[in-house]
Design an enzyme around this catalytic site. Sequence first.
Site, mmCIF file in Angstrom:
data_model
loop_
_atom_site.group_PDB
_atom_site.id
_atom_site.type_symbol
_atom_site.label_atom_id
_atom_site.label_comp_id
_atom_site.label_asym_id
_atom_site.label_seq_id
_atom_site.Cartn_x
_atom_site.Cartn_y
_atom_site.Cartn_z
ATOM 1 N N GLU A 92 -33.817 27.758 22.799
ATOM 2 C CA GLU A 92 -33.854 29.071 23.371
ATOM 3 C C GLU A 92 -35.170 29.559 23.984
ATOM 4 O O GLU A 92 -35.850 29.276 23.411
ATOM 5 C CB GLU A 92 -33.296 30.284 22.480
ATOM 6 C CG GLU A 92 -31.871 30.189 22.191
ATOM 7 C CD GLU A 92 -31.521 31.360 21.092
ATOM 8 O OE1 GLU A 92 -32.003 32.495 21.212
ATOM 9 O OE2 GLU A 92 -30.710 31.202 20.315
ATOM 10 N N GLU A 104 -31.668 30.250 13.833
ATOM 11 C CA GLU A 104 -32.796 31.314 13.400
ATOM 12 C C GLU A 104 -32.737 31.844 11.957
ATOM 13 O O GLU A 104 -32.569 33.065 11.779
ATOM 14 C CB GLU A 104 -32.990 32.528 14.347
ATOM 15 C CG GLU A 104 -33.209 31.792 15.656
ATOM 16 C CD GLU A 104 -33.322 33.025 16.873
ATOM 17 O OE1 GLU A 104 -33.314 34.248 16.412
ATOM 18 O OE2 GLU A 104 -33.701 32.780 17.950
HETATM 19 C C1 FCB Z 1 -32.473 35.166 19.633
HETATM 20 C C2 FCB Z 1 -31.284 35.041 19.384
HETATM 21 C C3 FCB Z 1 -30.105 35.173 20.407
HETATM 22 C C4 FCB Z 1 -30.366 36.626 21.229
HETATM 23 C C5 FCB Z 1 -32.039 36.082 21.694
HETATM 24 C C6 FCB Z 1 -32.294 37.066 22.879
HETATM 25 O O1 FCB Z 1 -33.349 35.657 18.548
HETATM 26 O O2 FCB Z 1 -30.856 33.779 18.751
HETATM 27 O O3 FCB Z 1 -28.972 35.559 19.707
HETATM 28 O O4 FCB Z 1 -30.425 37.496 20.810
HETATM 29 O O5 FCB Z 1 -32.798 36.246 20.810
#
Ligand code: FCB
Length: 453
Positions: free
Chosen positions: A367, A183
């Site tokens: 994710e 990210e």
């Molecule tokens: C993302 C992150 C991860 C976690 C999730 C909820 O932005 O990569 O580490 O904090 O959000």
Amino acid sequence: MRSRPRRLDRTGAAMTEFSWKRSDFPEGFVFAAATSAYQIEGHAFGGAGRTHWDRFAEIPGKVARGENGAVACDHYHRWPEDLDLIRDAGLDAYRFSTSWARIMPDGVTVNPDGLDFYDRLVDGMLERGLRPMATLYHWELPEALSLRGGWTVREIPERLADLATVVARRLGDRLYSTAPINEPWCVAWLSHYHGDHAPGTTDLGAAARAMHYVGLAHGLCLSALRAEGVANLGAVCNMEYALPADDSADSETAAQLYDGIYNRWFPGAFLQGVYPDDILAGLEPHLPEGWARDMEVISQPVDWFGINYYTCRRLRQDGPVWPHVIDVPGPPPLTDMGWEIAPEGLGRLLRRTARDFTGDTPLFVTENGMASPHYDDRPDQPRIDYLDAHLRQARDAIADGVPLRGYTFWSLLDNFEWALGYDKRFGLVHVDFETQTRTPKASYRALARALAD
Ligand code: FCB
């Protein structure tokens, strides 16, 4: 959606199920779970060095209850049990990260115990039939490097490329996939413009420099990894679906700007070697001299591209200073993070990213998940519904021809949710932070059933 026969639990109540099963996805589709080093390992163990998160957590008011990652889920010692949980859910892969400060406590000098830990972990995955999906940097910058200017100076991308070489030499032959940075938007913008994450800077100039140097680090790391023969290299960007808060032209402009900073800046740089014009107009005065010469390095080819997706954002214009954007709260139901639930945004961003940036390059959802305080069988229903709705979007995108090859649940375990500490629970598995007991939630059990079918 196909309806499935209801199964009953021990009390005779209907068990909650996903509306899909593994065979509804293409052959070879990869189901994974993700965590990150600082959020689960227990940074106090194994000779790791201080990070800028340890420092940030010591500043009153920056992290809920002053919590930090010193113990977290004690994964450093309990990793065999955690890998068993991934295998027993029927998952195919584990997206984990290496901690820079564990491998190089001062950001430069190698700590053999740190490398040994990841060596054991990767072998443990392979022994259980799990594919290791590595991320080199998931946010815990060694404090020594932070004190030298962190992501606002050019030295940091160069040092991260050194870490890439060290990791490649030790683990590279056994990794399924590798991405340099988790990210980039969070590393740069959230941490230097909004100041919500370490180091907590709130300065447009610092944010602009970080927006460039994080990309440069991505490119330098890809070169370093390729030079060591590591295959299947990618990027992991987070995206939020940007909506105008109302039907005014100003709000539409605000949404486009937000979309550009969040969703187009890094894909443009990584895939095409250019920054989007509308955002460059605001950031260029603050970029380091000669920035354009770095674009060729930043746009090294990637073998895959990952999207982390959680929510949408409703934007309107605000204030005299560029980028004049503020978000307004969305309608309920919200997750425990206060985030709007907007599964259609995942589908739209997958299609748009493939159409405008990545083309035939394989995409992964790297994710997706929700914070929810519940973990008993039926109260975990919101998490099952959330995941179900997003996986439905993933399936629809595949049906439309998007080359989506895998989907990753955030997270395997409840963990240290950065500035919000330990009470935002994203896990498929509940963690009792007093006893470190792991208890699979209803969502985990439903997932295991769906993946077995
Ligand atoms: C993302 C992150 C991860 C976690 C999730 C909820 O932005 O990569 O580490 O904090 O959000």
